[in-house]
Design an enzyme around this catalytic site. Sequence first.
Site, short mmCIF file in Angstrom:
data_model
loop_
_atom_site.label_atom_id
_atom_site.label_comp_id
_atom_site.label_asym_id
_atom_site.label_seq_id
_atom_site.Cartn_x
_atom_site.Cartn_y
_atom_site.Cartn_z
N ASP A 12 58.19 82.65 18.44
CA ASP A 12 58.17 81.39 19.17
C ASP A 12 57.36 80.41 18.32
OD1 ASP A 12 58.23 79.51 21.37
OD2 ASP A 12 56.17 80.13 21.83
N ASP A 14 55.75 76.87 19.64
CA ASP A 14 54.66 76.18 20.35
C ASP A 14 53.65 77.19 20.91
OD1 ASP A 14 55.81 73.60 20.01
OD2 ASP A 14 57.18 73.99 21.66
C1 BG6 Z 1 58.56 75.05 24.50
C2 BG6 Z 1 57.23 74.66 25.11
O1 BG6 Z 1 58.35 75.65 23.26
O2 BG6 Z 1 59.37 73.90 24.33
C3 BG6 Z 1 57.43 73.90 26.38
O3 BG6 Z 1 56.49 75.85 25.36
C4 BG6 Z 1 58.35 72.71 26.15
O4 BG6 Z 1 56.17 73.45 26.85
C5 BG6 Z 1 59.66 73.21 25.55
O5 BG6 Z 1 58.62 72.03 27.36
C6 BG6 Z 1 60.67 72.10 25.28
O6 BG6 Z 1 60.19 71.27 24.27
P1 BG6 Z 1 60.83 69.86 23.88
O7 BG6 Z 1 60.12 69.52 22.60
O8 BG6 Z 1 62.30 70.09 23.68
O9 BG6 Z 1 60.56 68.95 24.99
MG MG Z 2 55.22 78.97 23.21
#
Ligand code: BG6
Ligand code: MG
Length: 215
Positions: A12, A14
């Site tokens: 993953d 984030d």
């Molecule tokens: C995930 C995060 O990796 O990505 C979430 O943990 C986030 O918090 C999701 O909402 C979607 O991200 P984005 O950048 O497409 O809004």
């Molecule tokens: Mg994550």
Amino acid sequence: MSTNRYKAVIFDLDGVITDTARYHYLAWKRLAASQGVHFDEAFNEHLKGIDRMGSLDLILASAPRAYTPEEKLALADSKNAHYVELISTMSPADLLPGAVEALDACRAAGLKVGLASVSKNAFAVLDMLGIAGKFDYVVDAARIARGKPDPEIFLKAASELGVSPADCLGVEDAVAGVASIKSAGMTALGIGDPAVLAQADRVIAGLDHFALADY
Ligand code: BG6
Ligand code: MG
């Protein structure tokens, strides 16, 4: 257990490779406040790994009024604009400790390296971090129909890497992400608190504790 147990490691992004989980939190917190919704770290834990519209729906579930699909799209766009602003100065200095070493250790062990993030900003973040070239395959979140905890994204990564799910180690900081890995039939390495990531096979505090031979 030897490193030969796996043929691929799927990370993953984030909260695992970089601390963007913090920026998602800040952007959702401001959005929630603008709609009169209470938002704290505990609630945010349920949002980790959940895609943008899914997260918004969870937040608006406790809003005092209902929203049209158009209003929801506008709110999601405004959260994303704030998030993009927050991450705009990211650089390789924002890699979490041990992240590059973990990616390189997987490669050195002859394993495929994948990325399974539901973030539509993932490609941009990888570029800013300077690590896009370290992955054999990065899932395009825009082409995933069902977000975590559905197994689709991890299964897509395994299939594109040409590896059976049973031969994959998934690495995740989110409850929903660990659930996605487990329902894909993979081994789950959690990043964070073992009490929170109870479904993971093993939990470490961060990639600076990553030791492939141990899992
Ligand atoms: C995930 C995060 O990796 O990505 C979430 O943990 C986030 O918090 C999701 O909402 C979607 O991200 P984005 O950048 O497409 O809004
Ligand atoms: Mg994550």
